[in-house]
Scaffold this motif. Structure first.
Motif, PDB file in Angstrom:
ATOM      1  N   ILE A  17      91.352 -32.436 126.653  1.00  0.00           N
ATOM      2  CA  ILE A  17      91.973 -33.540 125.915  1.00  0.00           C
ATOM      3  C   ILE A  17      91.291 -34.835 126.329  1.00  0.00           C
ATOM      4  CG2 ILE A  17      94.213 -32.442 125.545  1.00  0.00           C
ATOM      5  CD1 ILE A  17      95.284 -34.164 127.912  1.00  0.00           C
ATOM      6  N   TYR A  76      92.660 -34.340 113.478  1.00  0.00           N
ATOM      7  CA  TYR A  76      92.729 -34.408 114.939  1.00  0.00           C
ATOM      8  C   TYR A  76      93.940 -33.594 115.363  1.00  0.00           C
ATOM      9  CZ  TYR A  76      89.880 -38.589 114.140  1.00  0.00           C
ATOM     10  OH  TYR A  76      88.911 -39.461 113.725  1.00  0.00           O
ATOM     11  N   LEU A  77      93.845 -32.893 116.480  1.00  0.00           N
ATOM     12  CA  LEU A  77      94.997 -32.216 117.064  1.00  0.00           C
ATOM     13  C   LEU A  77      95.448 -33.049 118.249  1.00  0.00           C
ATOM     14  CD1 LEU A  77      93.907 -28.465 116.957  1.00  0.00           C
ATOM     15  CD2 LEU A  77      95.319 -29.744 115.345  1.00  0.00           C
ATOM     16  N   GLN A  78      96.577 -33.735 118.080  1.00  0.00           N
ATOM     17  CA  GLN A  78      97.092 -34.631 119.120  1.00  0.00           C
ATOM     18  C   GLN A  78      98.127 -33.915 119.967  1.00  0.00           C
ATOM     19  OE1 GLN A  78      98.679 -38.376 117.768  1.00  0.00           O
ATOM     20  NE2 GLN A  78      99.580 -38.822 119.742  1.00  0.00           N
ATOM     21  N   SER A  79      97.997 -34.037 121.268  1.00  0.00           N
ATOM     22  CA  SER A  79      98.933 -33.416 122.199  1.00  0.00           C
ATOM     23  C   SER A  79     100.276 -34.124 122.152  1.00  0.00           C
ATOM     24  CB  SER A  79      98.375 -33.495 123.625  1.00  0.00           C
ATOM     25  OG  SER A  79      99.346 -33.062 124.553  1.00  0.00           O
ATOM     26  N   VAL A  85      93.906 -36.273 122.321  1.00  0.00           N
ATOM     27  CA  VAL A  85      93.577 -35.306 121.281  1.00  0.00           C
ATOM     28  C   VAL A  85      92.647 -34.239 121.840  1.00  0.00           C
ATOM     29  CG1 VAL A  85      93.911 -36.937 119.378  1.00  0.00           C
ATOM     30  CG2 VAL A  85      91.643 -36.696 120.410  1.00  0.00           C
ATOM     31  N   LEU A  86      92.620 -33.096 121.165  1.00  0.00           N
ATOM     32  CA  LEU A  86      91.702 -32.033 121.533  1.00  0.00           C
ATOM     33  C   LEU A  86      90.284 -32.561 121.426  1.00  0.00           C
ATOM     34  CD1 LEU A  86      92.244 -28.557 121.313  1.00  0.00           C
ATOM     35  CD2 LEU A  86      90.379 -29.096 119.795  1.00  0.00           C
ATOM     36  N   ILE A 116      91.896 -27.463 128.362  1.00  0.00           N
ATOM     37  CA  ILE A 116      92.798 -26.714 127.493  1.00  0.00           C
ATOM     38  C   ILE A 116      92.616 -25.252 127.865  1.00  0.00           C
ATOM     39  CG2 ILE A 116      93.312 -26.020 125.107  1.00  0.00           C
ATOM     40  CD1 ILE A 116      93.904 -28.960 125.671  1.00  0.00           C
ATOM     41  N   GLN A 125     102.172 -27.461 125.203  1.00  0.00           N
ATOM     42  CA  GLN A 125     101.787 -26.490 124.190  1.00  0.00           C
ATOM     43  C   GLN A 125     102.109 -26.944 122.770  1.00  0.00           C
ATOM     44  OE1 GLN A 125     103.733 -22.869 125.435  1.00  0.00           O
ATOM     45  NE2 GLN A 125     102.285 -22.565 127.100  1.00  0.00           N
ATOM     46  N   GLN A 126     102.535 -28.180 122.631  1.00  0.00           N
ATOM     47  CA  GLN A 126     102.880 -28.694 121.307  1.00  0.00           C
ATOM     48  C   GLN A 126     101.813 -29.670 120.834  1.00  0.00           C
ATOM     49  OE1 GLN A 126     106.979 -30.037 121.076  1.00  0.00           O
ATOM     50  NE2 GLN A 126     107.553 -28.581 122.671  1.00  0.00           N
ATOM     51  N   TRP A 127     101.445 -29.522 119.554  1.00  0.00           N
ATOM     52  CA  TRP A 127     100.352 -30.302 118.973  1.00  0.00           C
ATOM     53  C   TRP A 127     100.770 -30.874 117.634  1.00  0.00           C
ATOM     54  CZ3 TRP A 127      96.109 -30.823 122.042  1.00  0.00           C
ATOM     55  CH2 TRP A 127      96.026 -29.947 123.118  1.00  0.00           C
ATOM     56  N   TYR A 128     100.285 -32.064 117.333  1.00  0.00           N
ATOM     57  CA  TYR A 128     100.490 -32.698 116.037  1.00  0.00           C
ATOM     58  C   TYR A 128      99.162 -32.713 115.297  1.00  0.00           C
ATOM     59  CZ  TYR A 128     104.685 -34.452 118.334  1.00  0.00           C
ATOM     60  OH  TYR A 128     105.865 -34.554 119.020  1.00  0.00           O
TER      61      TYR A 128
END
Length: 91
Positions: free
Chosen positions: A65, A40-43, A49-50, A16, A27-30
């Motif tokens: 990731i 969790y920060l999912q790509s 995930v991060l 990252i 550059q977008q995360w869920y």
């Protein structure tokens, strides 16, 4: 500057990086809720995930990731900016 999956690669341990925003999927995360009070920060690139490398807690530890494994290396705590004290930026 935003969090960016380097070269938009979809492989475990892809780095990252900080990058100028361009709206790409890299550059977008869920934000996904975990079982506890963490997230969790999912790509947006897929099922990644991060992930903090080797779950280290030292300054300068690499972040990449990885496919989800529910480890602490993949959990983040989110705090409202409204609840944090204001600080004067260093110039």
């Amino acid at each position: 500057m935003v969090l960016d999956v380097r070269y938009a690669q979809t492989a475990n341990n892809t780095a990252i990086i900080q990058h100028t925003g361009n709206g790409s999927l890299a550059q977008q995360w869920y934000v996904r809720k975990a079982d506890d009070s963490s997230y969790y920060l999912q790509s947006a690139l897929g099922n990644y995930v991060l992930d903090v490398s080797a779950a280290k807690v030292a300054n300068g530890t690499a972040i990449g990731i990885h496919q989800p494994n529910e480890s602490n290396a993949q959990r983040v705590l989110l705090t409202s900016a409204l609840s944090m004290p204001l600080k004067t930026p260093v110039t």
